[in-house]
Write a protein that holds these residues in place. Structure first.
Motif, PDB file in Angstrom:
ATOM      1  N   VAL A 338      39.645  39.552  36.622  1.00  0.00           N
ATOM      2  CA  VAL A 338      37.866  39.040  37.660  1.00  0.00           C
ATOM      3  C   VAL A 338      38.471  39.084  38.979  1.00  0.00           C
ATOM      4  CG1 VAL A 338      35.742  37.578  37.746  1.00  0.00           C
ATOM      5  CG2 VAL A 338      37.031  38.586  35.457  1.00  0.00           C
ATOM      6  N   THR A 339      37.658  40.216  39.675  1.00  0.00           N
ATOM      7  CA  THR A 339      37.375  40.037  40.892  1.00  0.00           C
ATOM      8  C   THR A 339      35.482  39.910  41.801  1.00  0.00           C
ATOM      9  OG1 THR A 339      39.499  41.682  41.269  1.00  0.00           O
ATOM     10  CG2 THR A 339      37.630  41.258  43.398  1.00  0.00           C
ATOM     11  N   VAL A 340      35.899  38.383  42.351  1.00  0.00           N
ATOM     12  CA  VAL A 340      35.010  37.778  42.615  1.00  0.00           C
ATOM     13  C   VAL A 340      34.457  38.942  44.243  1.00  0.00           C
ATOM     14  CG1 VAL A 340      33.846  35.726  43.385  1.00  0.00           C
ATOM     15  CG2 VAL A 340      34.894  35.576  41.414  1.00  0.00           C
ATOM     16  N   HIS A 341      33.383  39.098  44.206  1.00  0.00           N
ATOM     17  CA  HIS A 341      32.779  39.186  45.778  1.00  0.00           C
ATOM     18  C   HIS A 341      32.037  38.548  46.586  1.00  0.00           C
ATOM     19  CE1 HIS A 341      34.446  43.397  43.151  1.00  0.00           C
ATOM     20  NE2 HIS A 341      32.696  43.521  42.879  1.00  0.00           N
ATOM     21  N   GLY A 342      31.806  37.552  45.637  1.00  0.00           N
ATOM     22  CA  GLY A 342      30.870  37.131  46.344  1.00  0.00           C
ATOM     23  C   GLY A 342      29.567  36.333  45.457  1.00  0.00           C
ATOM     24  N   VAL A 351      24.681  31.952  41.909  1.00  0.00           N
ATOM     25  CA  VAL A 351      24.811  33.338  41.683  1.00  0.00           C
ATOM     26  C   VAL A 351      26.021  34.443  42.098  1.00  0.00           C
ATOM     27  CG1 VAL A 351      23.170  35.353  41.413  1.00  0.00           C
ATOM     28  CG2 VAL A 351      22.654  33.319  41.172  1.00  0.00           C
ATOM     29  N   GLN A 352      26.445  34.693  41.354  1.00  0.00           N
ATOM     30  CA  GLN A 352      27.918  35.317  41.899  1.00  0.00           C
ATOM     31  C   GLN A 352      28.055  37.023  41.336  1.00  0.00           C
ATOM     32  OE1 GLN A 352      32.044  33.943  40.751  1.00  0.00           O
ATOM     33  NE2 GLN A 352      31.619  35.823  38.652  1.00  0.00           N
ATOM     34  N   LEU A 353      28.315  37.646  42.328  1.00  0.00           N
ATOM     35  CA  LEU A 353      28.505  39.176  41.631  1.00  0.00           C
ATOM     36  C   LEU A 353      30.533  39.833  42.190  1.00  0.00           C
ATOM     37  CD1 LEU A 353      27.957  41.940  42.239  1.00  0.00           C
ATOM     38  CD2 LEU A 353      27.786  41.984  44.260  1.00  0.00           C
ATOM     39  N   ALA A 354      30.352  39.837  40.683  1.00  0.00           N
ATOM     40  CA  ALA A 354      32.006  39.885  40.358  1.00  0.00           C
ATOM     41  C   ALA A 354      32.231  41.375  40.211  1.00  0.00           C
ATOM     42  CB  ALA A 354      32.409  39.056  39.136  1.00  0.00           C
ATOM     43  N   GLY A 355      33.611  41.859  39.979  1.00  0.00           N
ATOM     44  CA  GLY A 355      33.942  43.269  39.580  1.00  0.00           C
ATOM     45  C   GLY A 355      35.150  43.008  38.317  1.00  0.00           C
ATOM     46  N   GLY A 356      35.138  43.389  37.172  1.00  0.00           N
ATOM     47  CA  GLY A 356      36.672  43.571  35.820  1.00  0.00           C
ATOM     48  C   GLY A 356      36.752  44.290  35.947  1.00  0.00           C
ATOM     49  N   ARG A 357      38.293  43.918  35.561  1.00  0.00           N
ATOM     50  CA  ARG A 357      39.147  45.550  35.280  1.00  0.00           C
ATOM     51  C   ARG A 357      39.939  45.322  34.426  1.00  0.00           C
ATOM     52  NH1 ARG A 357      44.541  46.169  37.570  1.00  0.00           N
ATOM     53  NH2 ARG A 357      43.785  44.225  39.223  1.00  0.00           N
ATOM     54  N   ALA A 358      40.362  45.994  33.561  1.00  0.00           N
ATOM     55  CA  ALA A 358      41.515  45.583  32.350  1.00  0.00           C
ATOM     56  C   ALA A 358      41.844  47.099  31.931  1.00  0.00           C
ATOM     57  CB  ALA A 358      40.847  45.219  31.219  1.00  0.00           C
ATOM     58  N   ASN A 366      36.701  50.597  34.715  1.00  0.00           N
ATOM     59  CA  ASN A 366      36.232  48.891  36.069  1.00  0.00           C
ATOM     60  C   ASN A 366      35.076  48.807  35.976  1.00  0.00           C
ATOM     61  OD1 ASN A 366      38.242  49.072  37.750  1.00  0.00           O
ATOM     62  ND2 ASN A 366      38.157  50.458  36.829  1.00  0.00           N
ATOM     63  N   TRP A 367      33.848  47.732  35.572  1.00  0.00           N
ATOM     64  CA  TRP A 367      32.444  47.190  35.683  1.00  0.00           C
ATOM     65  C   TRP A 367      32.543  46.329  36.207  1.00  0.00           C
ATOM     66  CZ3 TRP A 367      36.482  45.786  32.302  1.00  0.00           C
ATOM     67  CH2 TRP A 367      36.514  44.768  32.180  1.00  0.00           C
ATOM     68  N   GLU A 368      30.908  46.125  36.732  1.00  0.00           N
ATOM     69  CA  GLU A 368      31.053  45.300  37.590  1.00  0.00           C
ATOM     70  C   GLU A 368      29.457  44.097  36.759  1.00  0.00           C
ATOM     71  OE1 GLU A 368      31.394  44.873  41.017  1.00  0.00           O
ATOM     72  OE2 GLU A 368      32.963  46.558  40.924  1.00  0.00           O
ATOM     73  N   THR A 369      29.230  42.758  36.947  1.00  0.00           N
ATOM     74  CA  THR A 369      28.472  42.196  36.491  1.00  0.00           C
ATOM     75  C   THR A 369      28.259  41.638  36.975  1.00  0.00           C
ATOM     76  OG1 THR A 369      30.168  40.475  36.210  1.00  0.00           O
ATOM     77  CG2 THR A 369      29.876  42.402  34.511  1.00  0.00           C
ATOM     78  N   GLU A 382      26.503  26.509  31.823  1.00  0.00           N
ATOM     79  CA  GLU A 382      26.239  27.944  30.657  1.00  0.00           C
ATOM     80  C   GLU A 382      26.778  28.761  31.796  1.00  0.00           C
ATOM     81  OE1 GLU A 382      22.200  28.133  28.610  1.00  0.00           O
ATOM     82  OE2 GLU A 382      22.187  26.496  30.156  1.00  0.00           O
ATOM     83  N   CYS A 383      26.736  29.693  31.731  1.00  0.00           N
ATOM     84  CA  CYS A 383      26.800  31.340  32.134  1.00  0.00           C
ATOM     85  C   CYS A 383      25.681  32.122  31.609  1.00  0.00           C
ATOM     86  CB  CYS A 383      28.433  31.506  32.100  1.00  0.00           C
ATOM     87  SG  CYS A 383      28.540  32.919  33.002  1.00  0.00           S
ATOM     88  N   TRP A 384      24.945  33.371  32.135  1.00  0.00           N
ATOM     89  CA  TRP A 384      24.473  34.172  31.673  1.00  0.00           C
ATOM     90  C   TRP A 384      24.988  34.976  32.518  1.00  0.00           C
ATOM     91  CZ3 TRP A 384      22.106  29.535  33.062  1.00  0.00           C
ATOM     92  CH2 TRP A 384      21.659  29.163  31.919  1.00  0.00           C
ATOM     93  N   LEU A 385      25.733  36.285  31.199  1.00  0.00           N
ATOM     94  CA  LEU A 385      26.587  37.500  32.088  1.00  0.00           C
ATOM     95  C   LEU A 385      25.608  38.741  31.893  1.00  0.00           C
ATOM     96  CD1 LEU A 385      28.960  38.191  33.280  1.00  0.00           C
ATOM     97  CD2 LEU A 385      29.497  38.880  30.477  1.00  0.00           C
TER      98      LEU A 385
END
Length: 398
Positions: A338-342, A351-358, A366-369, A382-385
């Protein structure tokens, strides 16, 4: 370094005259000008208009003093100030009063209710890595201080000659607020983070800003409701300036509830809690011990994952959430990163913008969440994805 115990109990600064409404320029009320600039700063710097002043560009490559921009290029900087929190009922009373009282003056820019506070020390530009030390200094400064009994005072336009803000004074019969500010001033200046004011401290709340060129001369204001209240928390804030005005983000909060001799412990800032959680999660996804995440999660933690994939659903309880993490790790053969963009903090939510890679089946995915985290104390509760592309996300985790 610290004020004497007698000065702490007396509730006033032994070397400062009694606070009064100044006839000259007041301290910066909305943290857009460096109110704590050292004495050798110019009068123009010290009297920068709170409603329209803009911070000077950071000066890189030369020695700087407390309250100015750090001198090392490449270091992340933050504009910081320490403030006394107001109870919700007091903020509501101020909001109700100002909604009708200043109607005769057009164009007043109202301060948001969440930004109503009593500034104690404005630190100006500091290095981000200093935040932990500053938070610890705040905790040391307020150790032994109990809640402060205060009330709202009279409204006033500041400064007198060319008002730029509408403020409401704080009545402090015991001088406890001035004593608390003096304790913070001493501790923070000893650490090199703050240059104490030369003017007497004056407790007040900025409720509105006056646009440039607007005259308020002769505008009379009705009395402010004066409910007595207990102030119980001191917060270290980060001020982010933008086109729509300053946005304040809490970094550390200390409760005024200790007894003499007891060290106050600052509450972690929600953004820091999430960042630390991600550090441990990164280790776990790479093959580390999942149990190391337990102290970072509440027992009743919930993880909301949308879609119809093998990882979707509501994972309730710490065991279910850890099993969810393990499933993602196993499905990607520990290649998931997981790479946290901000991130941005809103109350106890992050509230977090992040990218996933696997890598799965020999393919790099690759995906963004967007993740919304609710923080409880020093733990994620708690977390809402929210994936950008739910169909693609389902396909990745099928």
């Amino acid at each position: 370094m610290l004020l004497g115990e007698a000065a702490r109990r007396a509730g006033h600064h032994p070397h400062r005259p009694a606070a009064r409404w100044p006839g000259g320029c007041p301290r910066s009320l909305d943290h857009r000008g460096s109110a704590s600039r050292p004495a050798l700063a110019s009068r123009r710097d010290r009297c920068a208009a709170s409603g329209d002043a803009r911070p000077r560009p950071p000066v890189i490559g030369r020695a700087t003093l407390s309250g100015s921009a750090p001198a090392l290029a490449g270091d992340e900087r933050a504009r910081l100030f320490v403030a006394l929190e107001l109870p919700p009922g007091v903020r509501e009373a101020l909001e109700l009063w100002r909604s009708s009282a200043p109607r005769r003056v057009r164009g007043l820019r109202m301060v948001t209710p969440a930004a109503l506070h009593v500034t104690l020390c404005f630190l100006g530009w500091r290095l981000e890595r200093e935040i932990d030390g500053i938070g610890a200094a705040c905790a040391a400064a307020v150790a032994g201080w109990g809640p402060l009994a205060l009330s709202l005072g009279d409204p006033v336009w500041l400064p007198d000659r060319r008002p730029r803000v509408l403020a409401v004074g704080i009545e402090d019969a015991s001088d406890s607020l001035a004593g608390l500010q003096a304790s913070l001033s001493t501790e923070l200046s000893a650490g090199g983070w703050y240059a104490p004011e030369t003017r007497p401290f004056l407790g007040h709340v900025t409720v509105a800003r006056v646009p440039r060129g607007t005259s308020v001369r002769g505008a009379k204001l009705p009395p402010v409701p004066a409910p007595e209240f207990l102030a119980t928390h001191v917060t270290l804030y980060r001020s982010r300036l933008g086109p729509s005005g300053a946005r304040y983000e809490p970094q550390r909060t200390v409760e005024l509830g200790g007894r003499p001799g007891e060290q106050a412990v600052p509450r972690p800032e929600p953004g820091s809690v999430v960042r630390e959680f991600h550090e441990w999660q990164r280790e776990a996804y790479a093959g580390g011990d999942l149990d190391a995440l337990r102290p970072r999660l509440t027992d009743d933690v919930v993880w909301h994952v949308p879609g119809r994939s093998r990882i979707s659903g509501e994972h309730r309880g710490i065991e279910a959430v850890l099993a969810y993490f393990d499933r993602r790790r196993t499905m990607t053969d520990r290649s998931f990163r997981v790479t946290v963009h901000g991130l941005s903090v809103v109350g106890d939510r992050v509230v977090q913008l992040a990218g996933g890679r696997a890598v799965r089946d020999g393919r790099e995915l690759n995906w963004e969440t967007v993740g919304v985290f609710r923080v409880d104390g020093d733990r994620v509760a708690e977390c809402w994805l929210v994936p950008f592309d739910l169909y693609a996300f389902d396909e990745i985790w099928r």
